[in-house]
Design a protein around this motif. Structure first.
Motif, PDB file in Angstrom:
ATOM      1  N   PRO A 184       0.820  -1.218   0.000  1.00 25.35           N
ATOM      2  CA  PRO A 184       0.000   0.000   0.000  1.00 25.35           C
ATOM      3  C   PRO A 184       0.853   1.268   0.000  1.00 25.35           C
ATOM      4  O   PRO A 184       1.917   1.323   0.618  1.00 25.35           O
ATOM      5  N   ILE A 185       0.353   2.261  -0.709  1.00 26.69           N
ATOM      6  CA  ILE A 185       0.923   3.603  -0.703  1.00 26.69           C
ATOM      7  C   ILE A 185      -0.162   4.498  -0.111  1.00 26.69           C
ATOM      8  O   ILE A 185      -1.212   4.697  -0.721  1.00 26.69           O
ATOM      9  N   ASN A 186       0.074   4.986   1.103  1.00 28.10           N
ATOM     10  CA  ASN A 186      -0.940   5.765   1.817  1.00 28.10           C
ATOM     11  C   ASN A 186      -0.924   7.219   1.372  1.00 28.10           C
ATOM     12  O   ASN A 186       0.131   7.838   1.284  1.00 28.10           O
ATOM     13  N   ILE A 187      -2.116   7.753   1.115  1.00 26.35           N
ATOM     14  CA  ILE A 187      -2.296   9.139   0.706  1.00 26.35           C
ATOM     15  C   ILE A 187      -3.014   9.868   1.837  1.00 26.35           C
ATOM     16  O   ILE A 187      -4.071   9.423   2.296  1.00 26.35           O
ATOM     17  N   TYR A 188      -2.417  10.985   2.288  1.00 23.43           N
ATOM     18  CA  TYR A 188      -2.993  11.780   3.367  1.00 23.43           C
ATOM     19  C   TYR A 188      -3.264  13.186   2.850  1.00 23.43           C
ATOM     20  O   TYR A 188      -2.385  13.812   2.270  1.00 23.43           O
ATOM     21  N   LEU A 189      -4.471  13.669   3.093  1.00 21.66           N
ATOM     22  CA  LEU A 189      -4.862  15.008   2.665  1.00 21.66           C
ATOM     23  C   LEU A 189      -4.932  15.921   3.880  1.00 21.66           C
ATOM     24  O   LEU A 189      -5.614  15.609   4.862  1.00 21.66           O
ATOM     25  N   ASP A 190      -4.228  17.031   3.817  1.00 21.10           N
ATOM     26  CA  ASP A 190      -4.315  18.044   4.860  1.00 21.10           C
ATOM     27  C   ASP A 190      -5.540  18.901   4.541  1.00 21.10           C
ATOM     28  O   ASP A 190      -5.490  19.776   3.681  1.00 21.10           O
ATOM     29  N   GLN A 191      -6.659  18.611   5.203  1.00 19.17           N
ATOM     30  CA  GLN A 191      -7.927  19.288   4.906  1.00 19.17           C
ATOM     31  C   GLN A 191      -7.822  20.798   5.047  1.00 19.17           C
ATOM     32  O   GLN A 191      -8.350  21.542   4.241  1.00 19.17           O
ATOM     33  N   GLY A 192      -7.111  21.262   6.077  1.00 16.49           N
ATOM     34  CA  GLY A 192      -7.005  22.697   6.314  1.00 16.49           C
ATOM     35  C   GLY A 192      -6.208  23.429   5.255  1.00 16.49           C
ATOM     36  O   GLY A 192      -6.358  24.637   5.076  1.00 16.49           O
ATOM     37  N   SER A 193      -5.362  22.700   4.520  1.00 17.70           N
ATOM     38  CA  SER A 193      -4.546  23.312   3.470  1.00 17.70           C
ATOM     39  C   SER A 193      -5.105  23.082   2.078  1.00 17.70           C
ATOM     40  O   SER A 193      -4.541  23.555   1.100  1.00 17.70           O
ATOM     41  N   THR A 194      -6.190  22.331   1.981  1.00 18.60           N
ATOM     42  CA  THR A 194      -6.791  22.028   0.680  1.00 18.60           C
ATOM     43  C   THR A 194      -8.077  22.838   0.572  1.00 18.60           C
ATOM     44  O   THR A 194      -9.118  22.462   1.104  1.00 18.60           O
ATOM     45  N   ILE A 195      -7.960  23.992  -0.109  1.00 22.03           N
ATOM     46  CA  ILE A 195      -9.035  24.986  -0.072  1.00 22.03           C
ATOM     47  C   ILE A 195      -9.347  25.522  -1.468  1.00 22.03           C
ATOM     48  O   ILE A 195      -8.563  25.372  -2.397  1.00 22.03           O
ATOM     49  N   ASN A 196     -10.511  26.146  -1.561  1.00 24.92           N
ATOM     50  CA  ASN A 196     -10.900  26.813  -2.812  1.00 24.92           C
ATOM     51  C   ASN A 196     -10.617  28.310  -2.705  1.00 24.92           C
ATOM     52  O   ASN A 196     -10.073  28.777  -1.695  1.00 24.92           O
ATOM     53  N   GLY A 197     -11.012  29.062  -3.743  1.00 26.26           N
ATOM     54  CA  GLY A 197     -10.739  30.491  -3.785  1.00 26.26           C
ATOM     55  C   GLY A 197     -11.426  31.289  -2.695  1.00 26.26           C
ATOM     56  O   GLY A 197     -11.038  32.419  -2.407  1.00 26.26           O
ATOM     57  N   SER A 198     -12.449  30.711  -2.048  1.00 28.90           N
ATOM     58  CA  SER A 198     -13.126  31.372  -0.923  1.00 28.90           C
ATOM     59  C   SER A 198     -12.536  30.940   0.414  1.00 28.90           C
ATOM     60  O   SER A 198     -13.119  31.181   1.464  1.00 28.90           O
ATOM     61  N   TYR A 199     -11.379  30.242   0.373  1.00 28.03           N
ATOM     62  CA  TYR A 199     -10.678  29.747   1.556  1.00 28.03           C
ATOM     63  C   TYR A 199     -11.509  28.749   2.352  1.00 28.03           C
ATOM     64  O   TYR A 199     -11.407  28.656   3.573  1.00 28.03           O
ATOM     65  N   GLU A 200     -12.336  27.997   1.654  1.00 30.93           N
ATOM     66  CA  GLU A 200     -13.150  26.951   2.280  1.00 30.93           C
ATOM     67  C   GLU A 200     -12.481  25.604   2.038  1.00 30.93           C
ATOM     68  O   GLU A 200     -11.961  25.352   0.947  1.00 30.93           O
TER      69      GLU A 200
END
Length: 190
Positions: free
Chosen positions: A107-123
């Protein structure tokens, strides 16, 4: 994380042979529009090591990609001034597979930093995150292939081993001097 729609960030599933060097990608689909992401890629197996260089994928030519690599970990961040809605490869890098890797799935684990993954409205954007996998098939081994891989992955451990020997040598010298002083003191009293 599960998305309301079909927005996904996922690792490749790759089939290779022991001793191969593969290009590994992290991808995006159903992209609702992002201006930044933070993603970690981790392989817990000692049979693999990652190259330091990360290449931005074709999901966009805009923005800047930065990475913080380790031997089995890539932390990658990307940012842009405007929303990008493209799908495809976010980034890729090379993974080296040891020539002595047993066949099987890794397995190759993928982790997403939710707080750093945002749209143009900073959501924050709720993506479904799917791990990847490397399937290794049997291959013919040569002693040269195994030694080359061992040298590439043991640079840090060789330095640590040298340091350990220097410390151990210092302790032995100190113990010898102390023992000599104690024995000399006993001989003086006689």
């Amino acid at each position: 994380a599960t998305a309301d729609g079909n927005a996904k960030i996922f690792g490749d599933t790759v089939v290779c042979k022991a001793g191969d060097t593969i290009s590994y990608s992290v991808n995006i689909s159903g992209n609702p529009g992002i201006v930044a992401y933070g993603i970690g890629v981790l392989c817990e197996s000692d049979w693999f090591y990652f190259d330091e260089e990360v290449t931005q994928g074709e999901f966009t030519a805009d923005g800047s990609t930065i990475s913080s690599p380790d031997i089995r970990l890539q932390n990658v961040a990307w940012y842009n001034t405007d929303d990008v809605t493209g799908d495809g490869t976010l980034f890729s890098f090379n993974i080296h597979v040891s020539p002595s890797t047993p066949s099987g799935d890794y397995p190759i684990n993928i982790y997403l930093d939710q707080g750093s993954t945002i749209n143009g409205s900073y959501e924050e954007i709720p993506f479904e995150v799917l791990d990847g996998c490397i399937t290794v098939e049997e291959a013919e081994l040569t002693a040269e292939d195994i030694l080359e891989f061992a040298e590439a992955t043991n640079k840090d451990s060789k330095e640590s081993t040298c340091t350990l020997w220097y410390i151990l040598g210092g302790v032995l010298v100190f113990a010898g001097i102390t023992l000599f002083a104690v024995l000399k003191k006993k001989n003086v009293k006689k």
